[in-house]
Design an enzyme around this catalytic site. Structure first.
Site, PDB file in Angstrom:
ATOM      1  N   HIS A 190       0.826  -1.210   0.000  1.00 28.19           N
ATOM      2  CA  HIS A 190       0.000   0.000   0.000  1.00 28.19           C
ATOM      3  C   HIS A 190       0.850   1.246   0.000  1.00 28.19           C
ATOM      4  O   HIS A 190       0.540   2.229  -0.654  1.00 28.19           O
ATOM      5  CB  HIS A 190      -0.900   0.006   1.238  1.00 28.19           C
ATOM      6  CG  HIS A 190      -1.895  -1.094   1.214  1.00 28.19           C
ATOM      7  ND1 HIS A 190      -2.187  -1.859   2.313  1.00 28.19           N
ATOM      8  CD2 HIS A 190      -2.641  -1.569   0.209  1.00 28.19           C
ATOM      9  CE1 HIS A 190      -3.071  -2.763   1.982  1.00 28.19           C
ATOM     10  NE2 HIS A 190      -3.365  -2.606   0.715  1.00 28.19           N
ATOM     11  N   GLU A 433     -25.990  15.022  -5.155  1.00 31.26           N
ATOM     12  CA  GLU A 433     -25.302  13.740  -4.982  1.00 31.26           C
ATOM     13  C   GLU A 433     -26.287  12.611  -4.680  1.00 31.26           C
ATOM     14  O   GLU A 433     -25.904  11.459  -4.601  1.00 31.26           O
ATOM     15  CB  GLU A 433     -24.225  13.834  -3.904  1.00 31.26           C
ATOM     16  CG  GLU A 433     -24.688  14.479  -2.616  1.00 31.26           C
ATOM     17  CD  GLU A 433     -23.547  14.741  -1.636  1.00 31.26           C
ATOM     18  OE1 GLU A 433     -22.450  14.214  -1.833  1.00 31.26           O
ATOM     19  OE2 GLU A 433     -23.785  15.468  -0.663  1.00 31.26           O
ATOM     20  N   ASP A 457     -20.632  10.381  -4.612  1.00 30.94           N
ATOM     21  CA  ASP A 457     -21.859   9.824  -4.043  1.00 30.94           C
ATOM     22  C   ASP A 457     -22.940   9.640  -5.097  1.00 30.94           C
ATOM     23  O   ASP A 457     -23.685   8.667  -5.056  1.00 30.94           O
ATOM     24  CB  ASP A 457     -22.374  10.715  -2.906  1.00 30.94           C
ATOM     25  CG  ASP A 457     -21.766  10.317  -1.567  1.00 30.94           C
ATOM     26  OD1 ASP A 457     -21.404   9.129  -1.431  1.00 30.94           O
ATOM     27  OD2 ASP A 457     -21.643  11.166  -0.678  1.00 30.94           O
ATOM     28  N   CYS A 504     -17.674  18.544  -8.356  1.00 31.48           N
ATOM     29  CA  CYS A 504     -16.617  18.565  -7.340  1.00 31.48           C
ATOM     30  C   CYS A 504     -16.144  17.173  -6.940  1.00 31.48           C
ATOM     31  O   CYS A 504     -15.304  17.025  -6.074  1.00 31.48           O
ATOM     32  CB  CYS A 504     -17.055  19.339  -6.101  1.00 31.48           C
ATOM     33  SG  CYS A 504     -18.371  18.537  -5.191  1.00 31.48           S
TER      34      CYS A 504
END
Lengths: 576, 89
Positions: A190, A433, A457, A504
């Protein structure tokens, strides 16, 4: 004498500099006692450091996207839980109070106490868990240190160490480390993946490095090939300079764009706003010539401690963001928390079986109207210092907008009566969203001043695909005809009604998607400052008229593959 | 007060990930909870405490929950054990 170590190149980039060797997991702290009257201040200092680390972890968690989220996120969650661990914390407080130890030494004692129990375990797996404790305690210790003298640690140096945790990496980069060399680790770890996304030169598995390299030795590191040269000779230096020149040329071309307008080939101006969550982000956005801040997250303020910030504290933060952008528009989003995070702020909420569909965003703000009121008051007060807009997360209906609007009116009147200088009007915007908000937009567009499409979202809810679920990586994509159409509809309605629309989410920050968003009519993007110049470069090579002409083909695309083909076919010819 | 005997059946035992799940599951409840194994009693709401049990597969643990919502809290823990902490194997 010249020596060479071969590790694996985990993240490209070249560095030449002095080494800083960090020995593994040892807290080298001497026993130190403090006067009785300083005890409470020392406990507070420790808790401030813990809050700093918690904040850093939260910041990293929020910054992680895509495939990384699941695994690194789980790891970070574990460390966050350790930070909040009742045993760990009460133990530390007690050591400071009864032993009158310094916070540093208390950490060391606690670490040793825990480590001895872990080390006595039979099971190798459990024994190795002491690493997690060490990493967490090490981070708190580092935060204490930073707080003390404000030094930036490894700025301008090459860190040589056994291993680096993902959470540390972000911190090290922020401190200005030039490169990292580790003796263990894999290019698939990672940390390696994260280093690549942070453009930080990173070599892993240079096994001999720790024994042979000392603090202050000169190193030449090539993050592409994994070669580390100790005391480089003339030849090494020439090679290094060549690589650096090449990278610099690339970077310079981008850097030149700081003062250039974001304008398409056919002369249309596009606004690039920055997403921000700290003073540094705001300064960076300003330096890069962002049109303003398109999304300032306020969650930090609420998550950095175990209590809620009051109006004055919030006001000062919002005011500083406004001042930092010197007259450019600042868009501040009201608290976007849900039950999954709110508990840490002291906002006790009931457990929710499905927090993504629960009491979050504006819903939580409206349910706790005292909270919303103090945030709105702080925001309106900050509006006296420069252009400020308020953005509401998770709007799903007209009622929500109207409820906030009426409270906004009320607090504005109150503040004027109290003698505060506030803006004539503070624009109120809604994040789109939730699919319902996008579809029912005509019912409430009259009640808002601007819109911001949160694609992360929106995609998740529209496609019913959890963006953190690895099994759904193929389903969670903005390249779905439903997403394209819905985004187009929102932009078009905003255009018709004279309400500015920005995107955004992550989609806005990826230069590959820019031609597509331009074709759909978008003229405002809000993105992380790190990719702002890259996006500007791409847009400067786009022809808006041409893109708009091919928009019908994009809207006709029936599946992801067709959309990808469109993107491929409409990518600007030159990218430099 | 509720007491319940449980067996760790998931392959890795009460390792970091499983412990995190246990602590998260309990965090919403007001009741206090302890786990006892191999002669050691720890706070079940502390990730460090639970890890210190070093409870591998097959370990017998005793859960003790006390408080106003003890029944639900105990049930949450029991079902987590029964689901083998949602591990694949």
């Amino acid at each position: 004498m010249r020596q060479e170590f071969n590790g694996h190149g985990a993240s490209r980039g070249s560095a030449l500099g002095r080494a800083r060797v960090r020995l593994p997991h040892v807290l080298e702290v001497l026993e130190e006692h403090i006067p009785a009257k300083a005890v409470e201040a020392e406990v507070a200092r420790l808790h401030a450091a813990i809050a700093t680390v918690r904040n850093e972890m939260f910041a990293l968690r929020e910054r992680l996207h895509g495939a990384l989220v699941h695994e690194v996120g789980e790891f970070l969650d574990l460390h966050s839980l350790l930070l909040d661990d009742p045993e760990l914390l009460s133990g530390l407080d007690e050591l400071i109070r009864t032993g009158r130890y310094s916070a540093d030494y208390a950490l060391r004692l606690q670490r040793d106490r825990i480590a001895s129990v872990f080390q006595a375990m039979d099971d190798a797996y459990f024994r190795s868990r002491v690493d997690d404790i060490d990493q967490v305690i090490g981070r708190v210790h580092a935060a204490l240190h930073r707080h003390d003298n404000g030094i930036s640690g490894v700025a301008g140096e090459i860190l040589v160490t056994d291993n680096v945790a993902p959470a540390e990496l972000v911190q090290l980069q922020a401190q200005g480390v030039m490169a990292i060399v580790t003796t263990s680790g894999s290019i698939l770890s990672h940390s390696a993946i994260l280093a690549r996304s942070l453009h930080l030169p990173y070599v892993v598995g240079a096994a001999q490095a720790m024994q042979k390299i000392n603090d202050g030795d000169v190193l030449a590191v090539d993050g592409a090939t994994g070669r580390v040269v100790l005391e480089p000779d003339a030849n090494d230096l020439r090679g290094h300079r060549g690589r650096v020149r090449e990278l610099a040329r690339e970077r310079k071309q981008l850097h030149r764009l700081r003062r250039e307008p974001t304008r398409t080939i056919d002369g249309v101006d596009v606004k690039l706003f920055a997403n921000a969550e700290s003073r540094d982000d705001v300064a960076e956005a300003h330096a890069l010539g962002a049109a303003g801040v398109g999304l300032y997250r306020t969650e930090f303020l609420f998550l950095q401690r175990n209590e809620l910030p009051d109006e004055d504290e919030q006001f000062r933060v919002y005011r500083d963001v406004v001042l930092g952008m010197t007259g450019r528009t600042v868009t501040i989003r009201t608290l976007d928390l849900g039950a999954d995070k709110a508990d840490r702020t002291g906002l006790a909420l009931r457990d929710e079986p499905n927090p993504a569909l629960g009491l979050r965003g504006v819903r939580l703000s409206l349910a706790r109207s005292g909270l919303l009121e103090s945030q709105l008051r702080a925001l309106v007060r900050a509006s006296g210092y420069g252009p400020l807009r308020i953005l509401l997360p998770m709007i799903s209906s007209r009622e929500e907008v109207r409820a906030v609007r009426s409270m906004l009116k009320r607090v504005t009147v109150q503040l004027r009566e109290e003698g505060h200088e506030v803006a004539e009007q503070v624009p109120l915007g809604a994040m789109i969203e939730v699919p319902a908000a996008a579809i029912a937009l005509p019912t409430f567009i009259g009640s808002v001043d601007f819109l911001s499409i949160g694609t992360n979202d929106l995609v998740q809810y529209l496609l019913a695909a959890d963006r953190n679920n690895e099994a759904l990586t193929n389903l969670y994509t903005p390249l779905h005809p439903a997403v394209i159409r819905l985004v187009r509809d929102v932009i078009r309605l905003g255009e018709k009604r004279g309400k500015p629309v920005a995107v955004c989410g992550e989609m806005a920050g990826d230069p590959h998607f820019a031609p597509m968003l331009l074709a759909l009519g978008l003229t405002e993007f809000s993105l992380h400052p790190a990719t702002l110049l890259e996006l500007r470069r791409t847009i400067r090579h786009c022809n808006l008229a041409q893109l708009k002409a091919s928009a019908p083909a994009l809207l006709r695309a029936r599946d992801r593959m067709a959309i990808e083909e469109w993107i491929h076919g409409n990518a600007p010819a030159h990218r430099s | 007060m509720i007491e319940h005997e449980l067996t760790v059946t998931n392959r890795l035992g009460l390792h970091a990930r499983a412990t995190a799940k246990l602590v998260q599951a309990l965090s919403g409840f007001r009741s206090s909870a302890t786990l006892t194994a191999k002669g050691r009693e720890v706070n079940a709401k502390s990730i460090m405490g639970v890890m210190l049990l070093a409870a591998g597969q097959g370990t017998q643990v005793k859960l003790r929950v006390e408080g106003e919502d003890e029944a639900n809290a105990a049930q949450a823990v029991i079902s987590l054990f029964e689901r083998r902490f949602d591990e694949d194997s």
